[in-house]
Write a protein that holds these residues in place. Structure first.
Motif, PDB file in Angstrom:
ATOM      1  N   CYS A 125      -2.064 -25.024  12.015  1.00 31.36           N
ATOM      2  CA  CYS A 125      -2.729 -24.450  10.856  1.00 31.36           C
ATOM      3  C   CYS A 125      -1.843 -24.669   9.635  1.00 31.36           C
ATOM      4  O   CYS A 125      -0.676 -24.331   9.643  1.00 31.36           O
ATOM      5  CB  CYS A 125      -2.968 -22.957  11.081  1.00 31.36           C
ATOM      6  SG  CYS A 125      -3.484 -22.115   9.574  1.00 31.36           S
ATOM      7  N   CYS A 159      -0.855 -20.933   7.921  1.00 25.26           N
ATOM      8  CA  CYS A 159       0.114 -20.011   8.502  1.00 25.26           C
ATOM      9  C   CYS A 159       1.103 -20.691   9.439  1.00 25.26           C
ATOM     10  O   CYS A 159       2.022 -20.064   9.946  1.00 25.26           O
ATOM     11  CB  CYS A 159      -0.589 -18.862   9.223  1.00 25.26           C
ATOM     12  SG  CYS A 159      -1.307 -19.342  10.804  1.00 25.26           S
ATOM     13  N   HIS A 179       0.587 -21.767  12.414  1.00 25.56           N
ATOM     14  CA  HIS A 179       0.320 -21.518  13.821  1.00 25.56           C
ATOM     15  C   HIS A 179       0.007 -22.830  14.546  1.00 25.56           C
ATOM     16  O   HIS A 179      -0.792 -23.631  14.079  1.00 25.56           O
ATOM     17  CB  HIS A 179      -0.870 -20.553  13.931  1.00 25.56           C
ATOM     18  CG  HIS A 179      -1.252 -20.236  15.333  1.00 25.56           C
ATOM     19  ND1 HIS A 179      -0.590 -19.295  16.081  1.00 25.56           N
ATOM     20  CD2 HIS A 179      -2.234 -20.741  16.125  1.00 25.56           C
ATOM     21  CE1 HIS A 179      -1.140 -19.228  17.279  1.00 25.56           C
ATOM     22  NE2 HIS A 179      -2.134 -20.091  17.327  1.00 25.56           N
ATOM     23  N   CYS A 187      -8.367 -21.314  12.511  1.00 26.14           N
ATOM     24  CA  CYS A 187      -7.084 -20.903  13.075  1.00 26.14           C
ATOM     25  C   CYS A 187      -7.251 -19.602  13.868  1.00 26.14           C
ATOM     26  O   CYS A 187      -7.748 -18.618  13.335  1.00 26.14           O
ATOM     27  CB  CYS A 187      -6.061 -20.698  11.962  1.00 26.14           C
ATOM     28  SG  CYS A 187      -4.539 -19.950  12.549  1.00 26.14           S
ATOM     29  N   CYS A 226      -5.006 -16.830  11.792  1.00 30.37           N
ATOM     30  CA  CYS A 226      -5.314 -16.308  10.461  1.00 30.37           C
ATOM     31  C   CYS A 226      -6.734 -16.646  10.018  1.00 30.37           C
ATOM     32  O   CYS A 226      -7.121 -16.354   8.897  1.00 30.37           O
ATOM     33  CB  CYS A 226      -4.315 -16.829   9.438  1.00 30.37           C
ATOM     34  SG  CYS A 226      -4.582 -18.541   9.001  1.00 30.37           S
ATOM     35  N   SER A 237      -8.012 -19.250   9.039  1.00 30.54           N
ATOM     36  CA  SER A 237      -8.130 -20.282   8.008  1.00 30.54           C
ATOM     37  C   SER A 237      -8.860 -21.499   8.578  1.00 30.54           C
ATOM     38  O   SER A 237      -8.818 -21.757   9.784  1.00 30.54           O
ATOM     39  CB  SER A 237      -6.735 -20.689   7.539  1.00 30.54           C
ATOM     40  OG  SER A 237      -6.754 -22.004   7.046  1.00 30.54           O
TER      41      SER A 237
HETATM   42 ZN    ZN Z   1      -3.464 -19.914  10.482  1.00 29.33          ZN
END
Ligand code: ZN
Ligand code: ADP
Ligand code: ZN
Length: 804
Positions: A509, A512, A514, A549, A552, A554
């Protein structure tokens, strides 16, 4: 009474010893040490190996052997001894060692059947069971084990109407075909032909064909050539004119291939000097280990072949090991071309049945030479004259499951037994072997010159950080791209190499950071474009691709890293006129695909060959003048003390693919760490300097060849348990090994979780520990109970190549 000591097929510490069985009288003269048998063991029947025949046993009541599986021993005295050696050096169970020496086809397949005991009882059976047995008296357990009739079956078994019978079968059978012979005299066949009606042309043709065949004909050919039907053959058999028999045949993976016969080449002076001591050692039946250190393309294979000729002249046999990955059609062709039908080939591309047949050719002494991957080291030759290990530095010679043996050690064991030489060949010898050669334990033979007039290719190192700074965001540096274009206009070929390891596409991601990981392992998932799925390369876990994601939510989730597919797409975009062949796990998983792709490239059907490790070795194409390495440092940062050595070896091997013939070669190596010595020195083709530098580092940090290593990995579903056991093991070793031994850990393994199990490790570095294996065995035995309950795993690797 004669008694057989049998190692049974239960790989566990408690059963890792011979069990005694009575040899039934009828088999007393038949049964020999080294044969496979089936024996009763508890309630079951098991396969086992006879390791001794004696006249006395400590055990009072012995069961008899149930069946003999072999006509002649499958393991001779030498291999039985080798099994012993493997159990001592790799701490494996005897059964695993013996099974490793034989083709998988000979491993037992256990089947459970339910038999109706007495036909009279049929009427007494429960009606559901009656219908199950309606038209038969035996059913396979497999067919019913997951159904709801199991409790009913159990009741009938208790009542004694039904019984469980265990069967031991082989994984693959011998293959036979039908042969048709004439069963009557010449006159009678003549009469039979005359007696046929005029319109029975096909049958006439059939009998005429058979009459002129010397020794009958395969049914299939007979039908094809005569046009007659199977029914008419059957009718003739019934009349007693023809007869039918089953003939055992070999499945030949190279059946329809023609190999052009080659003759030995006149050797260069350098080659002659290297060959002479090997030949001498063969003639004198002397055990010696040679390290043939020769740059890529210096003619090592030609030396192997001429040395083998000497072995064959002495009436002896030879084993040639090549890494699986370089067991290319080209390599096979070279040996088959020189030695024809005297060669058996063993590699993982063969089916279980084909491997079994190649093994039987060796066992029956129908071939003199085997060319194969790691396990071919166990070829049951009895008169070995030489063992060759090509690319001896390759990690694939180490088996990563029990028995964790290294083919080099097995080769030396066998060659000592047979009093014959071992030849280790490489352009980049392992540090262990080169150090031994320097010490004089191995005899060093050197080839400095390449066969082609051009010598070694020139190598350009490109700093990819610079490329980025000057605005080039593509995965190709400007210089590599220019050279690719240049080859395209000249009609020459290029090879692009991408190291797969650590460079597969992961999903991250951008908001963030991730990274999507496997829920069972401590590893990021790999994106597979074709199926649009994410996969774990360690445990096989798969999941569909997400576009959001998970952490988060996103939508800026992106694929990172460079897979071969992505390089291919980029090439298609940047050089649309280039024809590209991609070779990776995805394009070569089908049988024969590897071979077909290489053939196409060799025939000039593509301009660029793009691939992973599998294209790094053994390839020899005259029109390849450019080799590009897209990311040279992917392997450098792995947590492995051999990562520099592996990088150096790989870059040298890949570069060796360019300019092997008339046209001069060029190499471009792209890297983010151009100053690293393994990259710099690979570019200069300077193995000797690399050896010195790397040896200094190994010495400083206490790694092989200065120390022996053993890696103990403990895994458990509970992290505390894994840590506690590893701690106890480390403490025990500290108390029982000498002061000189260094025990590191416990620490979490680089892959800290796999298949939902937490992994901890403990590394032992030592120089001389006479009681080493005894101490290790004792400590592992302490956890036997938990191990057999399947809770705890402990693996001991006495010469680790995989540090993760
Ligand atoms: Zn994320
Ligand atoms: P290596 O195994 O060291 O990489 P090869 O044995 O493949 O080297 O040799 C490289 C090339 O040189 C091959 O094409 C081979 O046929 C050729 N070659 C080897 N020895 C000779 C020789 N004595 N004379 C001519 N060509 C040779
Ligand atoms: Zn996983």
């Amino acid at each position: 009474m004669k008694i057989a000591a049998v190692i049974v097929d239960v790989p566990a510490r408690q059963t890792d010893r011979p069990f005694d069985y009575v040899i039934p009288e009828k088999w007393e003269d038949v049964l020999q040490v080294g044969m496979r048998v089936t024996v009763p063991f508890g309630a079951r029947l098991l396969q086992g190996f006879v390791v001794n025949i004696k006249s006395h046993s400590e055990v009072k009541t012995l069961k008899p052997i149930e069946a003999i599986l072999d006509v002649t021993p499958v393991l001779n005295e030498e291999l039985l001894g080798l099994g012993q050696y493997l159990t001592e050096t790799t701490l494996c169970f005897a059964i695993s060692a013996y099974q490793a020496m034989l083709p998988a086809a000979m491993k037992a397949k256990y089947e459970k059947e339910i038999h109706l005991v007495h036909e009279e009882d049929r009427a007494c059976l429960h009606e559901t069971i009656q219908s199950l047995f309606a038209d038969r008296s035996v059913i396979s357990w497999k067919d019913v084990e997951h159904t709801n009739v199991v409790p009913l079956l159990q009741k009938e078994i208790q009542k004694g109407y039904l019984e469980v019978v265990y069967r031991v079968k082989e994984k693959a059978a011998k293959k036979t075909i039908k042969y048709i012979d004439i069963a009557v005299s010449k006159e009678q066949i003549h009469e039979a032909i005359e007696a046929l009606p005029a319109n029975a042309i096909k049958q006439k043709q059939l009998l005429t064909l058979l009459r002129s065949a010397k020794d009958g004909m395969p049914l299939k050919e007979l039908l094809e050539q005569s046009g007659a039907s199977h029914a008419s053959v059957k009718a003739l058999i019934q009349k007693g004119i023809l007869s039918e028999r089953e003939v055992e045949i070999y499945r030949d993976p190279y059946e329809h291939r023609e190999f052009v016969k080659t003759e030995p080449l006149p050797l260069t002076d350098e080659q002659k000097q290297a060959l002479a001591p090997i030949v001498e050692s063969v003639r004198a039946s002397k055990h010696e280990v040679f390290l043939l250190y020769g740059v890529t393309g210096s003619g090592k294979t030609e030396i192997y072949m001429q040395a083998i000729e000497e072995v064959l002249r002495q009436g002896k046999e030879a084993i040639v090991l090549v890494p699986e990955i370089s067991l290319t059609p080209q390599m096979v062709e070279r040996f088959k071309g020189r030695f024809g039908s005297q060669v058996a080939v063993l590699h993982s591309g063969l089916s279980v049945g084909e491997k079994y047949d190649e093994w039987r050719k060796i066992h029956r002494k129908e071939v003199k030479l085997v060319v194969g991957a790691r396990s071919a080291i166990f070829a049951p030759f009895e008169n070995l004259g030489m063992i060759i290990i090509d690319e001896e530095h390759e990690a694939s010679y180490k088996q990563e499951e029990n028995p964790r043996y290294h083919a080099r050690d097995v080769a030396i064991y066998r060659a000592r037994f047979h009093q014959c030489p071992v030849v280790l060949g490489s352009a980049t010898p392992s540090l262990e072997s080169f150090a031994r050669a320097k010490k004089g334990i191995y005899q060093l033979l050197t080839l400095k010159k390449r066969m082609s007039e051009n010598g070694l290719p020139t190598v350009n190192i490109v700093d990819m950080r610079e490329e980025l700074r000057s605005g080039n965001r593509s995965m190709f540096s400007r210089i590599l791209f220019e050279k690719l274009q240049d080859r395209l206009t000249k009609g020459e070929q290029s090879v692009l190499f991408l190291n797969r390891r650590g460079y597969s596409t992961f999903v991250m991601c951008r908001d963030c950071g991730h990274v999507i990981r496997c829920p069972h392992c401590d590893i990021s998932l790999t994106y597979h474009r074709v199926q649009q799925r994410l996969k774990c390369h360690y445990c096989g876990h798969e999941e569909p691709l997400t576009y959001r994601c998970p952490s988060c939510a996103s939508e800026h989730i992106r694929f990172f890293g460079t897979g071969t597919q992505k390089v291919e797409e980029e090439l298609n975009k940047l050089l649309p006129e280039a024809r590209v062949i991609r070779m990776d796990v995805d394009t070569t998983s089908r049988k024969g695909a590897h071979e077909r792709l290489l053939e196409a490239f060799g025939e000039g059907k593509a301009d660029i060959l793009l691939g992973t490790q599998m294209i790094a070795k053994g390839l020899d194409f005259p029109k390849v003048t450019l080799v590009g390495v897209l990311a040279a440092d992917t392997m450098l940062h792995l947590p492995d003390f051999r990562s520099s050595e592996k990088t150096f070896q790989l870059l040298t091997q890949v570069s060796g693919r360019a300019g092997r013939h008339k046209l001069p070669g060029e190499v471009v190596i792209q890297t983010y760490t151009p100053e690293h010595y393994s990259i710099e020195l690979a570019a200069k083709h300077d193995y000797d300097m690399f050896y010195q530098k790397e040896m200094a580092i190994r010495k400083l940090h206490g790694y092989p060849p200065f120390y022996y290593l053993t890696l103990i990995t403990v895994s458990h579903s509970e992290i505390t348990k894994a840590v506690a056991v590893t701690e106890k093991i480390a403490a025990y070793l500290r108390a029982h090994l000498s002061k000189e031994a260094i025990i590191l850990g416990p620490v979490a393994s680089p892959i800290a979780r796999l298949h939902d199990r937490y992994r901890y490790q403990c590394m032992i570095k030592y120089k001389r520990e006479p009681n080493f294996t005894r101490v290790l065995k004792t400590v592992v035995d302490r956890y036997q109970q938990e191990i057999s309950q399947g809770e705890l795993f402990i693996t001991v690797d006495t010469n680790p190549y995989m540090m993760m």
